[in-house]
Design an enzyme around this catalytic site. Structure first.
Site, mmCIF file in Angstrom:
data_model
loop_
_atom_site.group_PDB
_atom_site.id
_atom_site.type_symbol
_atom_site.label_atom_id
_atom_site.label_comp_id
_atom_site.label_asym_id
_atom_site.label_seq_id
_atom_site.Cartn_x
_atom_site.Cartn_y
_atom_site.Cartn_z
ATOM 1 N N THR A 9 9.225 -13.659 34.278
ATOM 2 C CA THR A 9 10.381 -12.837 34.685
ATOM 3 C C THR A 9 10.910 -13.282 36.050
ATOM 4 O O THR A 9 12.105 -13.179 36.309
ATOM 5 C CB THR A 9 10.024 -11.331 34.739
ATOM 6 N N HIS A 68 0.894 -18.367 22.007
ATOM 7 C CA HIS A 68 2.001 -17.997 21.120
ATOM 8 C C HIS A 68 2.942 -19.156 20.831
ATOM 9 O O HIS A 68 4.047 -18.955 20.350
ATOM 10 C CB HIS A 68 2.771 -16.807 21.712
#
Ligand SMILES: [Zn+2]
Length: 242
Positions: A28, A121
């Site tokens: 982020t 992932h």
């Protein structure tokens, strides 16, 4: 520098086999929003929650809608590594850190120079034709519109783990190996509620488990040290990254 920061700095200086485990909060600060964060804009644009859109079933049944979301919310080709990525790459280069384990799919750790990155992932940087197996880069995907299609006519699938899909067992095994052999485990930018993050840290056997997060996490009680704040700022300051 506060007491927690001083303790973290000392442990990092002593560390010979540090492992870092990171989540969305690491990215982020590179302006890659956590897709799970609910914002008003998202609700106006999509009729389904992100967990539904990013599922294997949805990918098969509604590929156009999947790739509309994927292109808008998951791809950030201009994103650059932040101070956290750079600090971790520096620690690895100095021989203090043995692996970065990440739940992120943006490739920013490698872009910062990290070599041993275990991507639980997957990565948006890798894409494969489902029919012939041809490899495509993120740039290739960006040049195409809608559903990315191979020259053979097959659909190109990003090498990312969708909901309902299993994790790569080889990568999971490596992650468990690295964590169980670590002399220090730093967990950052994850609230530790999403599987497998919460379970993986249980493989750590040492007494230097550090949680760095902006908010409290589900596992604060098991930490040996909690440092509250922005991870880029914290690791950047300690490792001397501007
Ligand atoms: Zn193909």
């Amino acid at each position: 520098m506060g007491t927690a920061m001083e303790q973290l700095k000392q442990w990092i200086e002593e560390g010979k086999r540090i492992v870092f485990f990171g989540g969305a909060g690491v990215s982020t600060e590179s302006n890659i929003p956590d897709f799970r964060s609910v914002d008003g804009l998202y609700h106006q644009q999509y009729a389904y929650p992100p967990e539904t859109i990013l599922s294997h079933t949805f990918y098969i049944r509604k590929p156009e809608e999947f790739f509309r979301f994927y292109r808008n919310k998951m791809l950030f080709p201009d994103a650059q590594p932040n101070r956290a990525h750079k600090a971790l790459a520096k620690l690895e280069a100095e021989g203090k850190l043995s692996a970065v384990i990440t739940q992120n799919i943006d490739g920013l750790h490698q872009k910062a120079g990290s070599k041993k990155v275990l991507e639980l992932h997957g990565s948006v940087l890798r894409n494969y034709c489902e029919r012939c197996g041809e490899f495509y880069t993120l740039e290739d995907i960006m040049k195409m519109e809608g559903i990315p299609t191979c020259h053979c006519g097959g659909r190109i699938k990003p090498d990312v783990v969708l909901y309902e899909e299993g994790l790569d067992q080889g990568i999971l095994r490596e992650a468990i190996y690295e964590i169980s052999h670590a002399d220090m485990l730093i967990v950052g930018g994850t609230s530790l509620v999403v599987y497998p993050a919460a379970g993986l840290i249980d493989y750590y056997k040492g007494n230097k488990l550090v949680l760095i997060n902006k908010d409290t996490t589900a596992r604060d009680s098991v930490a040996d040290l909690i440092v509250t704040g922005k991870i880029g700022e914290i690791l950047g300051t300690i490792c001397g990254i501007e």
